[in-house]
Enzyme design. Structure first.
Site, PDB file in Angstrom:
ATOM      1  N   ASP A   7       0.853  -1.186   0.000  1.00 63.03           N
ATOM      2  CA  ASP A   7       0.000   0.000   0.000  1.00 63.03           C
ATOM      3  C   ASP A   7       0.889   1.237   0.000  1.00 63.03           C
ATOM      4  O   ASP A   7       1.843   1.314   0.784  1.00 63.03           O
ATOM      5  CB  ASP A   7      -0.901   0.023   1.238  1.00 63.03           C
ATOM      6  N   ASP A 131     -15.390  -4.648   0.579  1.00 61.00           N
ATOM      7  CA  ASP A 131     -15.092  -4.502   2.000  1.00 61.00           C
ATOM      8  C   ASP A 131     -16.409  -4.633   2.739  1.00 61.00           C
ATOM      9  O   ASP A 131     -17.379  -3.935   2.413  1.00 61.00           O
ATOM     10  CB  ASP A 131     -14.475  -3.133   2.286  1.00 61.00           C
TER      11      ASP A 131
END
Length: 251
Positions: A7, A131
């Site tokens: 990330d 998510d």
């Protein structure tokens, strides 16, 4: 397959705790981390542009292009997400040499447009990233916009909707687990893999022990994305790959 996660915020490798931008841990140069993963046997990298995810105007395209080139040179496949809002964004990434493009909130907020992408592009080059927040009644509700907004849309509803246009890859994250090292939600993956056996599911969030890799593989997932455990040296990618290969898959 074990897929290490990378990330990026402002050119730096980071991890967020439960998706909170104010809870960042920094791990330095993404190129050196990528190099380590190559040395430890990586075959694919999961790259997320967190600047782009928060604001598409801030997408780190030059860095993504360079990291993709580095990955390809090292014979790695790469899947990338963060700030994908238009078909041209997908075209740009595929032109860079990216293997799969990750579609998150846009798939929930603009389903009609995204379903058209599944017919325009090869569905194998698209990953639906969902998510989810699981409430007290075990409803699996999709959360969007960097986990800032909870919807009333159920996980199963979204998968079924995109299954009709050739959905191949789903990355599913239980947000209560991500970046926490609290362990994976094995039951979640068992149920969705059983319900949609032709979809390749990627498990993400909370993997803290090698034993969880055994459990996750037996749940039926196609791959596991691991970030913080590698960065904090809980175990190595080499060990995780070995564990995956030794596990008996539900096939």
């Amino acid at each position: 397959m074990i897929i290490p996660a990378l990330d990026i915020i402002n050119g730096d490798a980071v991890r967020l705790y439960q998706g909170k931008y104010q809870s960042q841990s920094h791990y330095g140069n993404p190129y050196s981390i990528l190099s380590t993963y190559v040395q430890q046997g990586a075959t694919m990298i999961h790259l997320v542009d967190l600047d782009g995810a928060r604001n598409p105007k801030n997408r780190q395209l030059s860095l993504i292009k360079e990291l993709t080139h580095t990955a390809i040179t090292s014979h790695l496949k790469i899947q990338i997400g963060g700030g994908i809002r238009h078909a041209t964004d997908i075209k740009t990434l595929l032109k860079f040499g990216v293997n799969r493009v990750i579609l998150g909130s846009i798939a929930i907020t603009h389903p009609k447009k995204v379903k058209q992408w599944f017919t325009y592009f090869n569905p194998s080059s698209l990953v639906l990233a969902l998510d989810i927040y699981i409430d007290s009644k075990n409803n699996r509700k999709v959360v969007i916009h960097g986990w800032q907004k909870e919807t009333n849309i159920q996980l199963e509803e979204v998968i079924e909707n995109y299954n009709s246009v050739g959905l191949k890859h789903v990355l599913c994250t239980d947000i209560s687990k991500d970046g926490t090292l609290l362990g994976s939600n094995i039951n979640l993956y068992q149920s969705i893999c059983y319900k949609w056996p032709k979809i390749s599911f990627q498990a993400s969030g909370g993997v803290a022990k090698l034993t969880e890799i055994l459990q996750l593989r037996s749940s039926g997932v196609n791959s596991i994305i691991i970030g913080r455990s590698f960065l904090e040296k809980k175990f190595t990618l080499t060990e995780a790959i070995s564990c995956w290969q030794n596990a008996s898959s539900r096939v």
